[in-house]
Design a protein around this motif. Structure first.
Motif, PDB file in Angstrom:
ATOM      1  N   SER A 195      26.259  97.894  43.554  1.00  0.00           N
ATOM      2  CA  SER A 195      27.071  98.499  42.491  1.00  0.00           C
ATOM      3  C   SER A 195      26.645  99.936  42.225  1.00  0.00           C
ATOM      4  CB  SER A 195      26.959  97.673  41.208  1.00  0.00           C
ATOM      5  OG  SER A 195      27.458  96.363  41.392  1.00  0.00           O
ATOM      6  N   SER A 196      25.340 100.190  42.239  1.00  0.00           N
ATOM      7  CA  SER A 196      24.843 101.554  42.049  1.00  0.00           C
ATOM      8  C   SER A 196      25.284 102.461  43.193  1.00  0.00           C
ATOM      9  CB  SER A 196      23.313 101.551  41.942  1.00  0.00           C
ATOM     10  OG  SER A 196      22.881 100.883  40.780  1.00  0.00           O
ATOM     11  N   SER A 255      28.928 103.283  42.774  1.00  0.00           N
ATOM     12  CA  SER A 255      29.131 104.215  41.663  1.00  0.00           C
ATOM     13  C   SER A 255      28.876 105.656  42.101  1.00  0.00           C
ATOM     14  CB  SER A 255      28.212 103.842  40.501  1.00  0.00           C
ATOM     15  OG  SER A 255      28.318 104.768  39.447  1.00  0.00           O
ATOM     16  N   CYS A 281      31.566 106.811  44.541  1.00  0.00           N
ATOM     17  CA  CYS A 281      32.809 107.137  43.822  1.00  0.00           C
ATOM     18  C   CYS A 281      32.724 108.528  43.210  1.00  0.00           C
ATOM     19  CB  CYS A 281      33.071 106.103  42.728  1.00  0.00           C
ATOM     20  SG  CYS A 281      33.807 104.572  43.300  1.00  0.00           S
ATOM     21  N   TYR A 284      36.133 104.737  37.726  1.00  0.00           N
ATOM     22  CA  TYR A 284      35.563 103.629  38.494  1.00  0.00           C
ATOM     23  C   TYR A 284      34.037 103.682  38.505  1.00  0.00           C
ATOM     24  CZ  TYR A 284      40.230 102.518  40.269  1.00  0.00           C
ATOM     25  OH  TYR A 284      41.545 102.159  40.378  1.00  0.00           O
ATOM     26  N   ASP A 285      33.474 104.895  38.596  1.00  0.00           N
ATOM     27  CA  ASP A 285      32.018 104.992  38.638  1.00  0.00           C
ATOM     28  C   ASP A 285      31.385 104.508  37.340  1.00  0.00           C
ATOM     29  OD1 ASP A 285      33.202 107.213  37.442  1.00  0.00           O
ATOM     30  OD2 ASP A 285      31.521 108.533  37.876  1.00  0.00           O
ATOM     31  N   ASP A 286      32.094 104.676  36.211  1.00  0.00           N
ATOM     32  CA  ASP A 286      31.575 104.169  34.937  1.00  0.00           C
ATOM     33  C   ASP A 286      31.504 102.637  34.938  1.00  0.00           C
ATOM     34  OD1 ASP A 286      31.329 106.662  33.365  1.00  0.00           O
ATOM     35  OD2 ASP A 286      33.487 106.772  33.658  1.00  0.00           O
ATOM     36  N   SER A 307      27.708 111.062  37.229  1.00  0.00           N
ATOM     37  CA  SER A 307      29.007 110.572  36.801  1.00  0.00           C
ATOM     38  C   SER A 307      29.894 111.743  36.430  1.00  0.00           C
ATOM     39  CB  SER A 307      28.871 109.628  35.593  1.00  0.00           C
ATOM     40  OG  SER A 307      28.498 110.365  34.449  1.00  0.00           O
ATOM     41  N   LEU A 359      31.410 100.656  37.547  1.00  0.00           N
ATOM     42  CA  LEU A 359      30.423 100.209  38.530  1.00  0.00           C
ATOM     43  C   LEU A 359      29.008 100.349  37.988  1.00  0.00           C
ATOM     44  CD1 LEU A 359      32.117 101.682  41.709  1.00  0.00           C
ATOM     45  CD2 LEU A 359      31.643  99.251  41.302  1.00  0.00           C
ATOM     46  N   CYS A 360      28.775 101.396  37.188  1.00  0.00           N
ATOM     47  CA  CYS A 360      27.467 101.569  36.539  1.00  0.00           C
ATOM     48  C   CYS A 360      27.161 100.410  35.601  1.00  0.00           C
ATOM     49  CB  CYS A 360      27.446 102.870  35.747  1.00  0.00           C
ATOM     50  SG  CYS A 360      26.879 104.268  36.691  1.00  0.00           S
ATOM     51  N   SER A 405      22.591 106.407  39.065  1.00  0.00           N
ATOM     52  CA  SER A 405      24.051 106.310  39.095  1.00  0.00           C
ATOM     53  C   SER A 405      24.666 106.684  37.754  1.00  0.00           C
ATOM     54  CB  SER A 405      24.479 104.889  39.486  1.00  0.00           C
ATOM     55  OG  SER A 405      24.051 103.938  38.524  1.00  0.00           O
ATOM     56  N   LYS A 406      23.932 106.473  36.675  1.00  0.00           N
ATOM     57  CA  LYS A 406      24.441 106.858  35.358  1.00  0.00           C
ATOM     58  C   LYS A 406      24.357 108.368  35.161  1.00  0.00           C
ATOM     59  CE  LYS A 406      23.778 102.553  32.857  1.00  0.00           C
ATOM     60  NZ  LYS A 406      23.895 101.755  34.071  1.00  0.00           N
TER      61      LYS A 406
END
Length: 284
Positions: free
Chosen positions: A103-104, A107, A110, A39-41, A263, A43-44, A259-260
């Motif tokens: 979104s960040s 992410s 998550c 999910y975090d991917d 992960s 959202l990123c 956020s990237k």
């Protein structure tokens, strides 16, 4: 071009390039590790898409409608057109800004949930999820419907239009809340990491991974400061709103970068190595 244009272009393009590089590295890491997407991917990716919309709008405003410059000496019709376009682009910017920042946030949260869902910060993570969701929903709704009818936001010639909300105070309040949430998110992992039975060097290495979002907090503080100065009735809106737009561009792009970097694909393997046996007690 003069005024603040070089500052806007430099800040926007440079930080966007950093965010794009981070996205590219993340996609490469996903491919090389053969890990499934989480999910975090996703959202990123959403955060980057909205950040791209933000930066594109900034560049259009700067190149065509005098963002960062004082208004030109033109006739009233031309001046009204520039001001109308500026208000419309500002409206779009506010929507993409909130969507990208939210979104960040989601992410990163998550990612934290995947690691700390059995730790002492489980409930703070849940509360921050709910608070961030409420923040983006309320902000988006108010931004869209701040005036009635909606086109009156940028077209002041519409008869009977009105804007009952003090948008300056509203922006300041939402940015302040968002700044506080960012600060809490950055600080969240500190407490469980400090309790881990690791050497000081390993604790410092793990904390460095998790506190990479500190630059986002710094940028949001500058956005907050500029929000205090915002006056929706300012005739020279193209110049006086520029510092706010500049720092907000830095914020959305660095939030995407942060956020990237945080992960499961790019950070979790290193975290497992550093944390060793402690990891088993922090996640299922």
């Amino acid at each position: 071009m003069a005024g603040l244009v070089p500052n806007i272009l430099g800040a926007t393009i440079t930080t966007f390039a950093v965010a794009l590089l981070a996205l590219t590295l993340r996609m490469v890491a996903l491919y090389l590790t053969r890990r499934p997407s989480f999910y975090d991917d996703y959202l990123c990716i959403f955060a980057f898409i909205f950040a791209s919309g933000y930066c594109t709008t900034i560049l259009i405003w700067t190149s065509h409608y005098y963002l960062g410059q004082f208004l030109p000496n033109v006739d009233q019709d031309k001046l009204g057109f520039i001001l109308g376009k500026s208000r419309q682009l500002l409206w779009i910017i506010e929507l993409t800004y909130a969507a990208s920042i939210a979104s960040s946030k989601f992410s990163v949260l998550c990612f934290f949930w995947n690691i700390f869902n059995r730790s002492s910060i489980r409930w703070p993570i849940i509360i921050l999820f709910l608070t961030s969701s409420l923040w983006v929903i309320v902000r988006t709704f108010i931004v869209i419907f701040q005036c009635t009818p909606v086109p009156y936001i940028w077209d002041k010639s519409i008869q009977g239009g009105k804007c009952p909300i003090d948008i300056s105070k509203f922006f300041f309040g939402t940015v302040l809340l968002h700044c506080i949430m960012d600060t809490v998110i950055v600080m969240l992992p500190i407490f469980p990491v400090l309790k881990m039975q690791l050497s000081q060097k390993r604790k410092a290495a793990i904390l460095a991974l998790f506190t990479s979002g500190a630059i986002v907090v710094i940028a949001s503080v500058f956005v907050l400061i500029e929000s205090i100065k915002y006056d929706p009735h300012e005739t020279e809106i193209t110049y006086h709103v520029a510092p706010n737009m500049l720092w907000a561009a830095v914020e959305v792009n660095m939030a995407v970068f942060s956020s990237k970097m945080l992960s499961k694909t790019t950070t979790l393997p290193a975290f497992k190595i550093l944390a060793s046996n402690n990891f088993a007690r922090l996640s299922p």
